[in-house]
Write a protein that holds these residues in place. Structure first.
Motif, PDB file in Angstrom:
ATOM      1  N   MET A   1      -1.391  -7.719  -2.929  1.00  0.00           N
ATOM      2  CA  MET A   1      -1.210  -6.830  -4.072  1.00  0.00           C
ATOM      3  C   MET A   1      -1.987  -7.253  -5.315  1.00  0.00           C
ATOM      4  N   LEU A   2      -2.432  -8.495  -5.363  1.00  0.00           N
ATOM      5  CA  LEU A   2      -3.073  -8.977  -6.583  1.00  0.00           C
ATOM      6  C   LEU A   2      -4.511  -9.454  -6.359  1.00  0.00           C
ATOM      7  N   PRO A   3      -5.318  -8.725  -5.600  1.00  0.00           N
ATOM      8  CA  PRO A   3      -6.710  -9.157  -5.411  1.00  0.00           C
ATOM      9  C   PRO A   3      -7.504  -9.127  -6.704  1.00  0.00           C
ATOM     10  N   HIS A   4      -7.110  -8.292  -7.668  1.00  0.00           N
ATOM     11  CA  HIS A   4      -7.807  -8.241  -8.947  1.00  0.00           C
ATOM     12  C   HIS A   4      -7.593  -9.522  -9.749  1.00  0.00           C
ATOM     13  N   ARG A   5      -6.522 -10.261  -9.456  1.00  0.00           N
ATOM     14  CA  ARG A   5      -6.322 -11.567 -10.082  1.00  0.00           C
ATOM     15  C   ARG A   5      -7.106 -12.650  -9.347  1.00  0.00           C
ATOM     16  N   LEU A   6      -7.167 -12.552  -8.034  1.00  0.00           N
ATOM     17  CA  LEU A   6      -7.833 -13.571  -7.234  1.00  0.00           C
ATOM     18  C   LEU A   6      -9.351 -13.438  -7.264  1.00  0.00           C
ATOM     19  N   PHE A   7      -9.848 -12.207  -7.357  1.00  0.00           N
ATOM     20  CA  PHE A   7     -11.289 -11.937  -7.375  1.00  0.00           C
ATOM     21  C   PHE A   7     -11.612 -11.256  -8.715  1.00  0.00           C
ATOM     22  N   PRO A   8     -11.757 -12.021  -9.772  1.00  0.00           N
ATOM     23  CA  PRO A   8     -11.846 -11.429 -11.120  1.00  0.00           C
ATOM     24  C   PRO A   8     -13.057 -10.551 -11.343  1.00  0.00           C
ATOM     25  N   ASN A   9     -14.116 -10.731 -10.555  1.00  0.00           N
ATOM     26  CA  ASN A   9     -15.331  -9.941 -10.752  1.00  0.00           C
ATOM     27  C   ASN A   9     -15.535  -8.880  -9.673  1.00  0.00           C
ATOM     28  N   ALA A  10     -14.568  -8.728  -8.789  1.00  0.00           N
ATOM     29  CA  ALA A  10     -14.697  -7.721  -7.730  1.00  0.00           C
ATOM     30  C   ALA A  10     -14.482  -6.329  -8.296  1.00  0.00           C
TER      31      ALA A  10
ATOM     32  N   SER B   1      -0.445  -1.365   5.498  1.00  0.00           N
ATOM     33  CA  SER B   1      -1.162  -2.410   6.227  1.00  0.00           C
ATOM     34  C   SER B   1      -2.648  -2.427   5.885  1.00  0.00           C
ATOM     35  N   ILE B   2      -3.156  -1.318   5.330  1.00  0.00           N
ATOM     36  CA  ILE B   2      -4.539  -1.238   4.842  1.00  0.00           C
ATOM     37  C   ILE B   2      -4.514  -0.617   3.458  1.00  0.00           C
ATOM     38  N   ILE B   3      -5.123  -1.285   2.484  1.00  0.00           N
ATOM     39  CA  ILE B   3      -5.181  -0.771   1.115  1.00  0.00           C
ATOM     40  C   ILE B   3      -6.636  -0.845   0.653  1.00  0.00           C
ATOM     41  N   VAL B   4      -7.189   0.295   0.284  1.00  0.00           N
ATOM     42  CA  VAL B   4      -8.576   0.386  -0.175  1.00  0.00           C
ATOM     43  C   VAL B   4      -8.542   0.800  -1.637  1.00  0.00           C
TER      44      VAL B   4
ATOM     45  N   TRP C   1      -7.749  -4.449   1.759  1.00  0.00           N
ATOM     46  CA  TRP C   1      -6.762  -5.367   2.328  1.00  0.00           C
ATOM     47  C   TRP C   1      -6.486  -4.971   3.782  1.00  0.00           C
ATOM     48  N   VAL C   2      -6.413  -5.981   4.683  1.00  0.00           N
ATOM     49  CA  VAL C   2      -6.122  -5.752   6.089  1.00  0.00           C
ATOM     50  C   VAL C   2      -5.027  -6.728   6.511  1.00  0.00           C
ATOM     51  N   ASP C   3      -3.928  -6.232   7.038  1.00  0.00           N
ATOM     52  CA  ASP C   3      -2.855  -7.095   7.516  1.00  0.00           C
ATOM     53  C   ASP C   3      -3.357  -8.023   8.613  1.00  0.00           C
ATOM     54  N   SER C   4      -2.729  -9.184   8.729  1.00  0.00           N
ATOM     55  CA  SER C   4      -3.186 -10.200   9.681  1.00  0.00           C
ATOM     56  C   SER C   4      -3.004  -9.785  11.137  1.00  0.00           C
ATOM     57  N   LYS C   5      -2.158  -8.803  11.391  1.00  0.00           N
ATOM     58  CA  LYS C   5      -1.935  -8.359  12.765  1.00  0.00           C
ATOM     59  C   LYS C   5      -3.027  -7.414  13.260  1.00  0.00           C
ATOM     60  N   SER C   6      -4.034  -7.159  12.442  1.00  0.00           N
ATOM     61  CA  SER C   6      -5.055  -6.158  12.770  1.00  0.00           C
ATOM     62  C   SER C   6      -6.452  -6.755  12.743  1.00  0.00           C
ATOM     63  N   GLN C   7      -7.348  -6.136  13.506  1.00  0.00           N
ATOM     64  CA  GLN C   7      -8.774  -6.466  13.492  1.00  0.00           C
ATOM     65  C   GLN C   7      -9.529  -5.330  12.803  1.00  0.00           C
ATOM     66  N   PHE C   8     -10.167  -5.632  11.693  1.00  0.00           N
ATOM     67  CA  PHE C   8     -10.940  -4.620  10.970  1.00  0.00           C
ATOM     68  C   PHE C   8     -12.182  -4.279  11.771  1.00  0.00           C
ATOM     69  N   ARG C   9     -12.444  -2.972  11.989  1.00  0.00           N
ATOM     70  CA  ARG C   9     -13.489  -2.601  12.946  1.00  0.00           C
ATOM     71  C   ARG C   9     -14.427  -1.516  12.421  1.00  0.00           C
ATOM     72  N   ARG C  10     -14.514  -1.359  11.139  1.00  0.00           N
ATOM     73  CA  ARG C  10     -15.401  -0.358  10.561  1.00  0.00           C
ATOM     74  C   ARG C  10     -16.238  -0.969   9.447  1.00  0.00           C
ATOM     75  N   ASP C  11     -17.355  -0.330   9.134  1.00  0.00           N
ATOM     76  CA  ASP C  11     -18.263  -0.808   8.103  1.00  0.00           C
ATOM     77  C   ASP C  11     -17.586  -0.717   6.733  1.00  0.00           C
ATOM     78  N   PRO C  12     -17.417  -1.824   6.006  1.00  0.00           N
ATOM     79  CA  PRO C  12     -16.670  -1.789   4.739  1.00  0.00           C
ATOM     80  C   PRO C  12     -17.247  -0.843   3.699  1.00  0.00           C
TER      81      PRO C  12
ATOM     82  N   VAL D   1     -17.528  -6.941  -3.675  1.00  0.00           N
ATOM     83  CA  VAL D   1     -16.729  -6.168  -2.723  1.00  0.00           C
ATOM     84  C   VAL D   1     -16.128  -7.168  -1.748  1.00  0.00           C
ATOM     85  N   VAL D   2     -14.825  -7.060  -1.496  1.00  0.00           N
ATOM     86  CA  VAL D   2     -14.169  -8.053  -0.658  1.00  0.00           C
ATOM     87  C   VAL D   2     -13.222  -7.382   0.333  1.00  0.00           C
ATOM     88  N   VAL D   3     -13.235  -7.884   1.563  1.00  0.00           N
ATOM     89  CA  VAL D   3     -12.219  -7.561   2.560  1.00  0.00           C
ATOM     90  C   VAL D   3     -11.380  -8.819   2.715  1.00  0.00           C
ATOM     91  N   SER D   4     -10.064  -8.705   2.547  1.00  0.00           N
ATOM     92  CA  SER D   4      -9.220  -9.893   2.570  1.00  0.00           C
ATOM     93  C   SER D   4      -8.035  -9.712   3.499  1.00  0.00           C
TER      94      SER D   4
END
Length: 469
Positions: A301-310, A398-401, A315-326, A222-225
């Motif tokens: 858009m391509l986390p499935h390519r970057l994290f092959p076993n996830a 800006s957030i994609i789950v 996804w969280v845009d860089s202008k935001s602070q993620f503030r909830r339990d993933p 599981v990844v937050v990127s």
């Protein structure tokens, strides 16, 4: 009656009712005494102030302290949140760069049928701590195997791509390949085994990542990127996590060398283990595009390519602070409703055609490239409907789950290819791909207030520096 030639006339009324005359004189006196009344009022106010000034001073001091408390990182104590104990993550960043929204955990609420309730309904703390990543279940998806093409389309002599006449040479390259319109059409045809171009990760294609980083990324389930290319935005530490999420979730931030230099100059050093706080920093070299917005679409858009076993990613845009339990977010937006993709509805518009006009008006893309995209969508028959399959057509990405299933991964590949072919404004291409890929049915288009609850929005700090070819 006459006295020395002077005549005084006295009426009968005056003689019969002398008190009336006295009252009239009194009224006239009261009307003339206005200025003295104002002076009396001012004197009374000053007297009250002199008497109560210690209490007023105490109230003013309390108000000032409350303002400082709730606007510089203290507001999380207002809620009995299961994530309060981890809210101190990133407190050093808060001291260094105070921001009105930084480190806030206050819930966003809305009124539903006359009752105010939280927009995002997470499980209580004790249940969050016991959350397990569910085992993959059998799906009825018609796609059994999704294969990613290994070589770019139509590479000419000396590695040069044969580009369509309307394309921008900075968009099609050895990373993206060059789909013809005929090949693009074929990629929407579903079969049990489907091969699709989805970024060509090779030495020629660019987007180079070290072997150490690749090894780490292969361990993530599981990844937050997030990403910041061109030195654009600061890195905000995630807050609001349970201990379980801290142990099971990867937090990965993609930087280029420009961002690395910018952050180090501001004192944000990457430690010997490649971390800044909770974030694992992955340095990307040889970015494929001169447009940093397009480079940012790769990890988005391509986390499935970057994290092959996830199995799941957020996804969280860089202008935001993620503030909830993933894990809590995955449970609330995917597992609870048995969905595969969750993304926010657009807050202002519903039609892709209205969005196209807004993009041009706000100078987010040139009229020429937007016209090419919309003309193609009209030719393909994209309707003007504001809803597809019961979902709002237009999104805010800006957030994609998402769950990394074959149909979701295909959707992300097709979406990325549309962004490369046309404009980087992904709101324009999302409705088109959603309309074409009818196999993606398990989608949660959550309301805007849920998006606002997931992150603290900071806005862009500085403009990203474009790459030069």
């Amino acid at each position: 009656m006459s006295n020395n030639g002077v005549t005084i006339s006295v009426s009968d009324d005056d003689l019969e009712d002398p008190p009336n005359r006295i009252r009239l004189r009194n009224r006239r006196k009261r009307r003339k005494s206005g200025p003295r009344g104002k002076s009396d009022f001012t004197r009374k106010v000053l007297t009250k102030l002199l008497r109560w000034w210690p209490a007023l001073l105490l109230v003013a001091a309390f108000a000032l302290l409350a303002y400082e408390y709730f606007n510089i990182g203290g507001g999380e104590s207002r809620i009995p949140s299961p994530v309060k104990k981890s809210a101190t993550i990133g407190s050093q960043q808060s001291k260094a760069k105070p921001h009105g929204n930084l480190n806030k955990l206050d819930p966003i609420t809305r009124v539903v049928r006359g009752v105010r309730e939280p927009c995002l309904k997470l499980l209580p703390l004790e249940e969050l701590e016991r959350l397990e990543i569910p085992n993959d279940e059998e799906t009825s998806s018609p796609i059994k195997e999704l294969v990613y093409a290994m070589e770019p389309y139509r590479v000419g002599e000396e590695g040069k791509l044969n580009l369509p006449p309307y394309s921008n040479s900075t968009r099609f390259n050895l990373f993206t390949g060059n789909q013809t319109l005929e090949q693009r059409e074929e990629s929407f045809k579903i079969s049990e085994r489907l091969e699709v171009p989805c970024g060509f990760y090779s030495e020629k294609g660019g987007f180079r990542i070290s072997s150490d980083d690749k090894s780490y990324m292969s361990t993530c389930k599981v990844v937050v990127s997030t990403c910041a290319f061109g030195g654009g935005d600061d890195l905000y530490q995630p807050i609001g996590m349970s201990d379980t999420s801290s142990q099971k979730v990867c937090f990965v931030a993609f930087w280029d060398e420009i961002t690395l230099a910018t952050q180090e100059a501001e004192g944000n050093k990457v430690d010997d283990n490649h971390f800044v706080g909770k974030w694992r920093i992955v340095i990307v070299r040889d970015l494929p595009f001169s447009d940093q917005r397009l480079n940012g679409k790769i990890p988005k858009m391509l986390p499935h390519r970057l994290f092959p076993n996830a199995r799941y990613s957020i996804w969280v845009d860089s202008k935001s602070q993620f503030r909830r339990d993933p894990l809590g977010v995955l449970e609330a937006l995917l597992w609870r409703s048995n969905d595969e993709l969750a993304i926010s509805e657009h807050g202002a518009r519903s039609s892709v055609y209205d969005e196209a006009k807004a993009v041009v008006k706000k100078n987010k893309a040139t009229p020429e490239e937007v016209d090419v995209q919309i003309t193609q969508y009209q030719k393909d028959g994209l309707p003007t409907d504001k809803r597809f399959n019961g979902n709002k057509a237009l999104n805010e990405a800006s957030i994609i789950v998402k769950k990394h299933t074959p149909v979701v991964n295909l959707f992300m590949c097709l979406w990325f290819n549309e962004v490369v072919r046309f404009t980087s404004r992904d709101q324009l291409s999302f409705p088109y791909v959603l309309w074409r890929l009818k196999e993606l049915k398990r989608i949660n288009m959550f309301p805007v207030c849920v998006r606002k609850d997931l992150v603290n929005s900071m806005g862009h700090i500085r403009k990203a520096k474009p790459l030069t070819n």
